[in-house]
Design a protein around this motif. Structure first.
Motif, PDB file in Angstrom:
ATOM      1  N   ARG A  16      -9.552  -5.861  -4.181  1.00 49.60           N
ATOM      2  CA  ARG A  16      -8.215  -6.342  -4.557  1.00 49.60           C
ATOM      3  C   ARG A  16      -8.252  -7.813  -4.916  1.00 49.60           C
ATOM      4  NH1 ARG A  16      -4.193  -3.698  -0.084  1.00 49.60           N
ATOM      5  NH2 ARG A  16      -4.654  -1.546  -0.592  1.00 49.60           N
ATOM      6  N   ASP A  38       2.617  -0.875  -6.132  1.00 46.53           N
ATOM      7  CA  ASP A  38       1.765  -0.180  -5.180  1.00 46.53           C
ATOM      8  C   ASP A  38       0.313  -0.459  -5.549  1.00 46.53           C
ATOM      9  OD1 ASP A  38       0.288   1.672  -3.672  1.00 46.53           O
ATOM     10  OD2 ASP A  38       1.896   3.139  -3.748  1.00 46.53           O
ATOM     11  N   SER A  39      -0.425  -1.013  -4.650  1.00 46.09           N
ATOM     12  CA  SER A  39      -1.817  -1.382  -4.933  1.00 46.09           C
ATOM     13  C   SER A  39      -2.721  -0.175  -5.104  1.00 46.09           C
ATOM     14  CB  SER A  39      -2.360  -2.278  -3.824  1.00 46.09           C
ATOM     15  OG  SER A  39      -2.331  -1.594  -2.575  1.00 46.09           O
ATOM     16  N   HIS A  40      -2.248   0.999  -4.776  1.00 48.32           N
ATOM     17  CA  HIS A  40      -3.057   2.212  -4.928  1.00 48.32           C
ATOM     18  C   HIS A  40      -2.847   2.903  -6.271  1.00 48.32           C
ATOM     19  CE1 HIS A  40      -2.836   1.884  -0.439  1.00 48.32           C
ATOM     20  NE2 HIS A  40      -4.131   1.934  -0.657  1.00 48.32           N
ATOM     21  N   GLY A  55       0.773  -1.235   0.000  1.00 44.26           N
ATOM     22  CA  GLY A  55       0.000   0.000   0.000  1.00 44.26           C
ATOM     23  C   GLY A  55       0.802   1.281   0.000  1.00 44.26           C
TER      24      GLY A  55
END
Length: 72
Positions: free
Chosen positions: A54, A25-27, A6
């Protein structure tokens, strides 16, 4: 091994400290494209301790086989 985290600091941790082959980065909004790029032949195993959108996006990212998802 491919990981998502994150924050940029956590991405660096996955790469530098844990030795992941790729991480993102998952964002950043590319939850399907990034794993497909990092694993063009598909994903064999997916582990997620977050869940929600996700998980849905990652399960659509191109696994090489099917399996079970067991929510806790």
């Amino acid at each position: 091994m491919i990981g998502s985290a994150g924050s940029p600091d956590n991405v660096r941790y996955l790469l530098d400290e844990l030795g992941f082959d790729a991480a993102f980065d998952s964002h950043d909004g590319q939850l399907v494209e990034r794993p497909r790029h990092a694993a063009p032949d598909g994903i064999d195993v997916y582990f997620d301790n977050v869940g929600g959108p996700r998980t849905r996006d990652q399960l659509n990212a191109g696994h090489t086989s099917t399996g079970n998802v067991s929510p806790q």
